[in-house]
Design a protein around this motif. Structure first.
Motif, short mmCIF file in Angstrom:
data_model
loop_
_atom_site.label_atom_id
_atom_site.label_comp_id
_atom_site.label_asym_id
_atom_site.label_seq_id
_atom_site.Cartn_x
_atom_site.Cartn_y
_atom_site.Cartn_z
N HIS A 1 7.96 7.67 8.78
CA HIS A 1 8.44 7.84 6.95
C HIS A 1 9.76 8.41 7.00
CE1 HIS A 1 5.61 6.83 4.21
NE2 HIS A 1 4.87 6.70 5.06
N ASN B 1 9.24 4.32 3.59
CA ASN B 1 8.89 4.22 5.06
C ASN B 1 9.72 3.51 6.07
OD1 ASN B 1 6.67 4.29 3.14
ND2 ASN B 1 5.88 3.32 4.98
N ARG C 1 0.76 -1.15 0.51
CA ARG C 1 0.19 0.25 -0.15
C ARG C 1 1.19 1.22 -0.17
NH1 ARG C 1 -0.91 4.78 2.26
NH2 ARG C 1 -0.22 3.66 4.73
N ASP C 2 1.76 1.46 1.20
CA ASP C 2 2.15 3.12 0.89
C ASP C 2 3.43 2.25 0.48
OD1 ASP C 2 2.08 5.59 2.07
OD2 ASP C 2 3.02 4.96 4.53
N HIS D 1 4.14 4.71 12.99
CA HIS D 1 4.22 5.20 11.54
C HIS D 1 5.23 6.07 10.77
CE1 HIS D 1 2.34 4.16 6.67
NE2 HIS D 1 2.67 5.18 7.44
ZN LIG Z 1 2.90 6.32 4.77
#
Ligand SMILES: [Zn+2]
Length: 525
Positions: free
Chosen positions: A207, A241, A12-13, A205
């Motif tokens: 980055h 990520n 997804r990301d 989560h």
């Molecule tokens: Zn993200």
């Protein structure tokens, strides 16, 4: 201490990364690998965004996963709508997954300027969306977008969003550093200020825009987060990520934390390379734990110590994460490096003739321009030849290449090859754009029927370097080829004044290496 749950968002990301695009089939194969590695949640995509994404969830329903739960991803309901009828929420329900990741706003500026609604309505959107999914029996992971920035701006409101998610029954509240601007100290300070005892369990989560996504994730775990999100190899939007290939071994080996993947660490390197292959990206050699250079040592003193006591030089044995130690060869290579490389074929004494001969041979080859630091597979063949442990895959009779170009069409190459393998005369032919590609295709054409293993071998990288440019067109070139069978990768080298001849050497070394090490030795094809 509680075990840490891992959510992988490669599909997804990770798909937001520059140059990354997985086909539906790739996504399914990656999901199987992630499940085999015992990742807890696989975030499969955004079912509302496209048919391909929705199709992934449909296909995954018939997959028997051993451990992982598939999660769909979407945002909270729209302002002033009913959650049950909202297209975002409907898409999450229709994906029929066991878990859903629902993303909502935690930063007042985003509520006002992006959602264009009131702060109270945003809290209701969070509550309704989470509660609706919970009523349908889903595990709900609530991602709070821009949480840290939101907290710095208005801590009371960010806390209200956490409370709304908790009241609605969210299983995990994931604090997101969506723009990747935080540092570990920010993450620690903010999480420590939260009343964790009255909130649902926290997740993280991150980055990598400040190069600290892994450090931020680990900092969050140290102050109470029990759910970590990231991607394989750290590929994702912008700078990427948090890299699970670094986070997971750090949790298991360095922090003594439990994750369901800890028992599978020896498959980490192959997971990393599998995803790299599907992404069609050359794996980063310097990547911690799984990179080719992670357990490489230059010859001389280091290599000497490694042979005596590896733990004095390496922070962990590479085998723990499925990687391997590589001793780099160079002109400085002492006998001990050569001996270590030979160890696979028996015990050789430093003063033995075989060691002396190979050390001399290595010096000769290096003078000719060969360089084995990044071509350990070619050096393996040098050793095999010296020890009489080499069986050629075939004998070349001749090859013939012809390049042609007309005014307004691109250059093309056609070629033929004649060779002998297993006492049979074989011929192959191909047409392609460049000479190396054509030569490779000719070889495969000739051997495809009799040597089916050839199909598994792919050339993943090809690099040419001019060795003595001052000699202009007569300069020698060195060609490096990286090959892979989908699990292992190996490197070979060729040197010549003719770029096709240099490529040919590296190409046949690649095939010969695989044939001698994995086909004959396993007695199969
Ligand atoms: Zn993200």
């Amino acid at each position: 201490m509680k075990p840490i749950m891992i959510l992988d968002t490669t599909l997804r990301d990770g798909m937001q990364g520059t140059g990354i695009n997985y086909s539906l089939e790739d996504k399914i194969q990656i999901a199987r690998q992630l499940d085999g590695f015992r990742i807890d949640f696989i975030e499969g995509g955004f079912p509302l965004s496209s048919r391909k994404e929705a199709e992934f969830f449909r296909r995954m329903k018939s997959e028997r996963l051993e451990h992982a739960r598939i999660a769909s991803f979407g945002s909270t309901r729209r302002p002033n709508h009913e959650a049950e009828k909202d297209p975002n929420i409907r898409a999450l329900l229709e994906a029929e997954t066991e878990a859903a990741v629902v993303v909502g706003k935690a930063w007042t500026e985003h509520v006002r300027q992006v959602l264009k609604t009131t702060l109270e309505e945003n809290l209701r959107m969070v509550h309704d969306s989470v509660a609706t999914l919970k009523r349908r029996g889903l595990t709900v992971i609530f991602d709070l977008e821009h949480f840290f920035q939101g907290y710095n701006d208005d801590p009371a409101y960010a806390l209200k969003v956490l409370e709304a998610g908790t009241d609605a029954g969210a299983d995990t509240l994931v604090l997101c550093d969506t723009n990747g601007g935080m540092l570990p100290a920010d993450v620690t300070r903010i999480i420590q200020a939260l009343p964790q005892e009255r909130l649902a369990p926290l997740g993280i989560h991150c980055h990598d825009d400040t190069g600290t996504a892994v450090a931020n994730s680990l900092a969050a775990v140290e102050v109470g987060a029990i759910h970590v999100q990231g991607t394989v190899n750290g590929w994702g939007e912008r700078c990427g990520n948090a890299n699970l290939c670094v986070i997971i071994p750090n949790l298991c080996l360095k922090m003594g934390r439990e994750t369901s993947c800890c028992g599978n660490l020896r498959h980490l390197t192959s997971l990393s390379r599998f995803v790299a292959e599907k992404a069609n990206i050359i794996p980063e050699k310097r990547q911690p734990y799984v990179g080719e250079a992670a357990f490489s040592h230059k010859a001389g003193q280091h290599a000497d110590v490694i042979i005596k006591a590896a733990h004095l030089m390496e922070h962990i044995p590479g085998e723990l994460v499925g990687n391997e130690r590589r001793l780099l060869l160079s002109e400085l290579a002492g006998k001990s490096t050569v001996m270590k490389k030979m160890a696979k074929y028996g015990n050789f004494d430093k003063s033995s003739q075989a060691v002396q001969e190979l050390t001399d041979r290595l010096k000769e080859l290096e003078e000719e321009g060969y360089e084995y630091e990044a071509a350990e597979a070619s050096f393996d063949l040098v050793i095999r030849k010296a020890l009489g442990r080499y069986r050629p895959l075939f004998e070349l009779r001749n090859y013939h290449l012809e390049s042609f170009k007309a005014t307004d069409s691109p250059a093309k190459t056609v070629g033929r090859i004649f060779l002998q393998a297993d006492a049979k005369e074989l011929m192959g032919a191909a047409a392609g754009l460049g000479p190396v590609e054509t030569l490779d295709d000719c070889l495969r054409d000739a051997l495809a029927m009799s040597h089916p293993f050839m199909e598994r071998i792919k050339l993943v990288d090809f690099a040419v370097r001019v060795l003595n440019p001052e000699r202009a067109t007569a300069a020698k070139v060195r060609v490096f080829i990286t090959s892979s069978d989908g699990e292992k990768s190996w490197n070979t080298v060729g040197v010549s004044e003719n770029v096709i001849e240099a490529s040919w050497q590296a190409l046949i070394d690649s095939m010969d290496y695989y044939y001698n090490n994995y086909v004959i030795e396993n007695n199969g094809s």
